[in-house]
Design an enzyme around this catalytic site. Structure first.
Site, PDB file in Angstrom:
ATOM      1  N   CYS A 192      83.059  85.369  49.074  1.00  0.00           N
ATOM      2  CA  CYS A 192      81.655  85.131  48.733  1.00  0.00           C
ATOM      3  C   CYS A 192      81.084  86.190  47.802  1.00  0.00           C
ATOM      4  O   CYS A 192      80.119  85.930  47.077  1.00  0.00           O
ATOM      5  CB  CYS A 192      80.803  85.025  50.001  1.00  0.00           C
ATOM      6  SG  CYS A 192      80.839  86.486  51.058  1.00  0.00           S
ATOM      7  N   GLU A 251      74.137  84.953  55.775  1.00  0.00           N
ATOM      8  CA  GLU A 251      74.986  85.593  54.775  1.00  0.00           C
ATOM      9  C   GLU A 251      75.572  84.491  53.910  1.00  0.00           C
ATOM     10  O   GLU A 251      76.508  83.800  54.313  1.00  0.00           O
ATOM     11  CB  GLU A 251      76.085  86.422  55.456  1.00  0.00           C
ATOM     12  CG  GLU A 251      75.562  87.529  56.353  1.00  0.00           C
ATOM     13  CD  GLU A 251      74.705  88.547  55.612  1.00  0.00           C
ATOM     14  OE1 GLU A 251      74.690  88.538  54.359  1.00  0.00           O
ATOM     15  OE2 GLU A 251      74.035  89.345  56.277  1.00  0.00           O
TER      16      GLU A 251
END
Length: 475
Positions: A253, A219
């Site tokens: 993010c 991720e």
């Protein structure tokens, strides 16, 4: 980090202990998995205040609300949702049987635990980014070793102290970072490795895991774009985008990394963004606004702004009436106008409260720019026109999408989370997370009558006719 001798003994011993724990119960039943998930709930809920304070110490100043909302509340909600659904997820799936296995064969897909999973946790949401994958891992019946970030040492020490009260080390263990322990951890022969972090570090993690043929879920991040369409309220767009850019001081993010605004509307957006910040941050130093995580990150962000200014950008301080406490790494949100691709801000993920804005004339101009760059972790389109929203969805590719808002697709437990290409691989959250940490094992149960017996050697005319008939039926 190839040699076993380079790996800390505590890593090796813990992995061996977790393997033994798994071997003793290779298929935890539903009641055991629910008990493990409820123990995670208690670990978080019982120690809520201590966890919040530990994260605050690691940041220097972490908004209490942001930790409570994004780390505690969302984590507990995800755990409770999984507890309700895991029984259904565990059930074998029926699959159809091909003609050659008829009439009495049965096909099933059985989810089974894979073993010991390693998790590498980032510093930006350290509770959530540890417990979200743990939710999926425990629902699937596995054990886990978790390495925290070097910027989360207060939290790591707290979790190391708390966890033995809720789990044996063979089920769950936390570790601090520092001194090259990251590469050592990812060199362990896990049954699956889950990493959240930057694309650059993700490449090193994947290379380390490849030496053991360890499957990975990565991720990562990247530069997630947003676009405001001409039909959408600039005031509403500014409020929702600036909420995202100021939440956790932009250190997310999936945050909006750069924004497209229709030509002629940039000044209007800037005006509304300043109004939002003035209303919601009347005192940027009062604890509602989170600090940049460390001095190195603070200096990087300041240098990026100086680089942009030197190359011709206009910087707009959105709280110019206040003086942020630089000693505590409190950084004002800044809009960057006229950004160019040679600026540092447009070369790498910003991960801070800075928003470059580009103007555009056509939707094709927007998608051409986005598609010429590495695939982002998220994409955001603001429009009330369903056809235009669909056009942006089907003419770009990213990890996830929110229409008419930012970030919030991540909090929907029924939606899988994951990137693509430079922004990552694999999914977690909800059912897809359960699948990621399970072996979906195909099983054929043969019946007493075996259709293929009609086609055994020696092959002759009769068998050839049967084979040709099968081919004609499928042609």
């Amino acid at each position: 980090m190839n040699a076993q001798a380079d790996i800390p003994a505590e890593f090796i011993q813990c992995l061996e202990g977790q393997r033994a724990h798994f071997e003793a119960n290779r298929y935890p039943d539903h009641s055991q998995r629910v008990a493990d998930l409820k123990a995670l709930v208690r670990l978080v809920a019982d120690n809520r205040e201590a966890l919040i304070e530990a994260v605050n110490k690691d940041y220097g100043c972490r908004s209490r609300f942001e930790t409570t909302f994004a780390e505690i509340a969302v984590t507990l909600d995800g755990l409770q949702d999984t507890i309700k659904r895991v029984k259904k997820w565990m059930k074998p799936q029926k699959r159809h049987v091909d003609p050659m296995q008829l009439p009495l064969a049965r096909a099933r897909l059985i989810p089974q635990p894979i073993g010991v999973v390693g998790i590498v946790v980032p510093w930006n949401f350290p509770i959530a980014m540890a417990f979200h994958p743990l939710t999926c891992i425990f629902a699937a019946g596995n054990s886990a070793m978790v390495k925290m970030s070097e910027n989360s040492n207060h939290l790591a020490r707290l979790l190391r102290e708390l966890t033995p009260r809720y789990f044996p080390e063979g089920k769950l263990a936390f570790f601090e970072d520092g001194g090259g322990r990251g590469p050592a951890f990812t060199a362990l022969q896990f049954d699956h490795l889950f990493f959240t972090g930057s694309p650059a570090t993700g490449k090193a993690v994947m290379a380390n895991a490849a030496r053991n043929l360890t499957p990975v879920t990565l991720e990562l991040g990247g530069k997630s774009p947003a676009v405001v369409a001409p039909d959408f309220s600039m005031k509403t767009a500014a409020q929702r985008i600036m909420w995202a850019k100021t939440f956790n001081a932009g250190q997310i993010c999936t945050n909006v990394d750069y924004l497209f605004v229709p030509e002629g509307e940039v000044n209007n957006f800037v005006k509304e963004a300043k109004a939002y910040c003035a209303k919601h941050y009347p005192n940027i130093n009062n604890g509602d606004y989170t600090a940049v995580i460390d001095q190195r990150s603070y200096d990087r962000l300041q240098a990026a702004l100086e680089d942009a200014k030197a190359k011709g950008a206009t910087l707009v301080n959105l709280i110019d009436s206040q003086t942020p406490d630089a000693g505590k790494r409190i950084m004002a949100p800044v809009i960057v106008l006229n950004p160019t691709d040679d600026m540092d801000l447009m070369q790498r993920e910003i991960f801070g409260p800075i928003l470059p804005i580009k103007s555009y004339r056509s939707r094709e101009e927007v998608t051409q720019y986005i598609n010429s760059r590495p695939r982002p972790l998220a994409f955001y389109a603001y429009t009330h026109e369903r056809s235009l929203a669909d056009w942006y969805i089907y003419n770009t590719l990213s990890g996830g999408v929110t229409i008419n808002d930012s970030l919030l697709h991540v909090s929907v437990h029924s939606l899988p989370f994951g990137g693509i290409g430079n922004s990552g691989m694999g999914h977690y959250h909800g059912y897809e997370g359960f699948q990621t940490f399970s072996k979906l094992r195909p099983v054929l149960y043969q019946g007493p009558i075996r259709a293929i017996n009609m086609m055994l050697p020696p092959y002759g005319v009769k068998v050839e006719k049967m084979l040709n008939m099968m081919i004609r039926m499928k042609s």
